[in-house]
Scaffold this motif. Structure first.
Motif, PDB file in Angstrom:
ATOM      1  N   VAL A 214       0.665  -1.180   0.048  1.00 56.20           N
ATOM      2  CA  VAL A 214       0.073  -0.005  -0.182  1.00 56.20           C
ATOM      3  C   VAL A 214       1.054   1.133   0.161  1.00 56.20           C
ATOM      4  CG1 VAL A 214      -1.635   1.299   1.196  1.00 56.20           C
ATOM      5  CG2 VAL A 214      -1.951  -1.241   0.911  1.00 56.20           C
ATOM      6  N   GLU A 215       1.954   1.222   0.706  1.00 55.09           N
ATOM      7  CA  GLU A 215       2.968   2.448   0.757  1.00 55.09           C
ATOM      8  C   GLU A 215       3.335   2.472  -0.481  1.00 55.09           C
ATOM      9  OE1 GLU A 215       6.790   3.720   3.300  1.00 55.09           O
ATOM     10  OE2 GLU A 215       5.803   1.979   3.834  1.00 55.09           O
ATOM     11  N   ASN A 216       3.913   1.824  -1.212  1.00 58.41           N
ATOM     12  CA  ASN A 216       4.641   1.906  -2.661  1.00 58.41           C
ATOM     13  C   ASN A 216       3.516   2.437  -3.531  1.00 58.41           C
ATOM     14  OD1 ASN A 216       7.065   0.933  -1.497  1.00 58.41           O
ATOM     15  ND2 ASN A 216       6.646  -1.221  -2.244  1.00 58.41           N
ATOM     16  N   ILE A 217       2.377   1.847  -3.570  1.00 58.50           N
ATOM     17  CA  ILE A 217       1.185   2.343  -4.356  1.00 58.50           C
ATOM     18  C   ILE A 217       0.896   3.843  -4.203  1.00 58.50           C
ATOM     19  CG2 ILE A 217      -1.144   2.146  -4.956  1.00 58.50           C
ATOM     20  CD1 ILE A 217      -0.751  -1.150  -4.431  1.00 58.50           C
ATOM     21  N   CYS A 218       0.656   4.309  -2.821  1.00 57.88           N
ATOM     22  CA  CYS A 218       0.528   5.583  -2.691  1.00 57.88           C
ATOM     23  C   CYS A 218       1.664   6.512  -2.979  1.00 57.88           C
ATOM     24  CB  CYS A 218       0.135   5.739  -1.155  1.00 57.88           C
ATOM     25  SG  CYS A 218      -1.360   4.792  -0.623  1.00 57.88           S
ATOM     26  N   LYS A 286      -5.118   3.873   2.406  1.00 50.85           N
ATOM     27  CA  LYS A 286      -4.521   4.083   3.738  1.00 50.85           C
ATOM     28  C   LYS A 286      -5.043   3.857   5.114  1.00 50.85           C
ATOM     29  CE  LYS A 286      -1.351   7.811   1.824  1.00 50.85           C
ATOM     30  NZ  LYS A 286      -0.789   9.019   1.737  1.00 50.85           N
ATOM     31  N   GLU A 287      -6.248   4.283   4.932  1.00 52.25           N
ATOM     32  CA  GLU A 287      -7.265   4.151   6.296  1.00 52.25           C
ATOM     33  C   GLU A 287      -7.548   2.521   6.510  1.00 52.25           C
ATOM     34  OE1 GLU A 287     -10.773   3.139   8.254  1.00 52.25           O
ATOM     35  OE2 GLU A 287     -10.577   3.071   6.043  1.00 52.25           O
ATOM     36  N   ARG A 288      -7.523   1.637   5.513  1.00 54.70           N
ATOM     37  CA  ARG A 288      -8.084   0.499   5.219  1.00 54.70           C
ATOM     38  C   ARG A 288      -6.564  -0.295   5.948  1.00 54.70           C
ATOM     39  NH1 ARG A 288     -11.611  -0.431   0.020  1.00 54.70           N
ATOM     40  NH2 ARG A 288     -13.604   0.319   0.765  1.00 54.70           N
ATOM     41  N   ARG A 289      -5.640   0.217   5.278  1.00 50.20           N
ATOM     42  CA  ARG A 289      -4.264  -0.348   6.079  1.00 50.20           C
ATOM     43  C   ARG A 289      -4.045  -0.221   7.125  1.00 50.20           C
ATOM     44  NH1 ARG A 289       0.666   3.517   4.736  1.00 50.20           N
ATOM     45  NH2 ARG A 289      -0.632   4.561   6.390  1.00 50.20           N
TER      46      ARG A 289
END
Length: 473
Positions: A214-218, A286-289
């Motif tokens: 998720v971090e890489n996608i964002c 991010k919230e779901r992560r």
């Protein structure tokens, strides 16, 4: 010579042994010649008979009678002191006395058979807190459940509110989580990852890798390579795919399964692909992560089964079901046998460290504890707890059961020990397992201030508890 003359002469003569004299005796009416050898034997027998009669008791015929015999004093003589008994006589007397005393003592059964027999009977168990706990050790489970202080140990599903037994809770919770996918895929998949997998380290590793995705996608929303996950990737196979619920969570984020060609090979491979996301969609990811990282296992909550009882002389009597023990039926029987040997253990000298170690070992035998609290009006409040519940849990249970639970109060354990809510100590460490009777008291200083101000005494139990009040059997 006459026969009598010969007898007199033979008894006074000094004939030496071995002498043989040719003497003839003439008996009336016969001409019999007897050699002196036979006559000498006849005289010797007469001498022995006379010597035996004059020697007295305790003498041998071979002893020299010329020695002065010892004078045996009668019982009437008190002028001479008694001689002390010899060492051998003393030992013999002590042994005889010991045999008599041993015969008089009651027989103590210490054999394994006797202990086993005692273990198969229903006997009281005295907990470290001094509470008598009656347990049926030879029948598992108890034949008559109506005699139990509590029917069993039950749990409440936090998702459905259903009351469950220990054997039902795991299956029921899994079914409830799967049903959640119809309402909230993200929540259900987070629950699934944290609940279905027992290895917490393995779950944490999967959560970290997904969080990195998720971090890489964002950070790189337009880079396609960050939005594709190859399922045959070694890291994904070992760290993510092996965790139940991980794929469901990725799909809840928006990943879909796609077969894509691989350069240099003929067959296509499966990928999880995420379409390019808008800025709002990235914030939602991010919230779901964060929800995934904060996730906790869904656990059935212990049903404390609060129950009020009227005043009773049986307040200290407890009949516990097998679920309260961290032992199997066979282990419970062995436990009863070991309890029969407790008297012998108590006779041994043990250090403080040895006693504490044994107490800790005893506490680990219990999963749960049944506590009763005697209130000022005599009524009792009963609840079920984990053996390792902390002291604040007990005080919280009391506050939830009282009408005026906001007022300060005290709980006193058996033996007069005052329990402190501020102490982060387990019930088992306070010797309150597997059952105990506590005493409730309002804070005296606060009650004095209320009385001085003209206030009334606080109300005790809530109405819903009093509506179902029962009597202890």
């Amino acid at each position: 010579f006459s026969f009598e003359t010969i007898l007199l002469w033979s008894s006074s003569s000094s004939l030496k042994p071995g002498w043989v004299l040719p003497i003839c005796l003439f008996f009336p009416g016969g001409q019999i010649f007897v050699r002196l050898q036979k006559m000498k034997k006849f005289f010797d027998d007469i001498k022995k008979d006379i010597k035996f009669k004059s020697a007295g008791p305790g003498k041998k015929l071979t002893e020299d009678t010329s020695a002065k015999p010892e004078v045996v004093q009668g019982r009437s003589s008190s002028k001479h002191d008694r001689h002390a008994p010899s060492e051998g006589a003393q030992r013999a007397g002590a042994a005889a006395l010991a045999r008599i005393e041993q015969h008089q003592k009651p027989k103590v059964h210490t054999s394994q058979d006797a202990i086993r027999t005692q273990g198969e009977t229903c006997s009281p168990v005295i907990t470290p807190g001094g509470v008598s706990v009656q347990t049926q050790m030879n029948v598992m489970p108890v034949k008559d459940p109506t005699l139990l202080s509590v029917s069993g140990v039950y749990f409440i599903c936090p998702l459905t509110g259903a009351t469950l037994t220990k054997s039902e809770r795991e299956v029921h919770i899994k079914e409830a989580i799967l049903m959640r996918f119809e309402e909230d895929e993200v929540e259900a998949s987070v629950m699934m990852m944290h609940t279905f997998n027992k290895d917490r380290e393995k779950v944490k590793a999967a959560v970290d890798i997904i969080s990195k995705y998720v971090e890489n996608i964002c950070k790189n929303p337009t880079e396609e390579k960050y939005r594709k996950i190859k399922l045959n990737n070694k890291v994904f196979q070992e760290k993510v795919k092996s965790v139940e619920g991980s794929r469901e969570f990725l799909q809840a984020l928006g990943f879909t399964s796609v077969m894509l060609p691989i350069e240099g090979q003929e067959e296509e491979e499966e990928f999880l692909v995420l379409p390019e996301q808008s800025p709002d969609a990235l914030e939602l990811m991010k919230e779901r992560r964060d929800r995934l990282q904060r996730g906790e296992p869904v656990r059935a909550q212990l049903d404390r089964q609060p129950q009020a009882f009227r005043p009773s002389p049986n307040a200290q009597r407890f009949e516990l079901p097998p679920e309260f023990y961290n032992l199997t039926a066979e282990e419970l029987k062995r436990e009863q046998q070991q309890r029969s040997e407790l008297v012998e253990k108590n006779a041994m000298l043990r250090t403080k460290a040895m006693r504490e170690k044994e107490e800790q070992r005893e506490r680990r035998k219990y999963n749960y504890t049944l506590l009763r609290v005697r209130l000022p009006d005599g009524n009792l409040l009963q609840g079920t707890f984990y053996a390792w519940d902390r002291m604040p849990v007990l005080f919280s249970f009391m506050r939830e059961s009282l009408v005026d639970g906001w007022q300060p109060f005290e709980l006193i354990a058996p033996g007069g020990q005052k329990l402190q809510e501020s102490e982060d100590i387990a019930l088992a460490e306070c010797s309150l397992v597997p059952a105990a009777l506590l005493t409730f008291a309002w804070d005296a200083a606060v009650q004095a201030d209320i009385a001085a101000a003209g206030g009334k005494s606080p109300t005790l139990l809530k109405p819903e508890l009093l509506e179902n009040i029962r009597s202890l059997s």
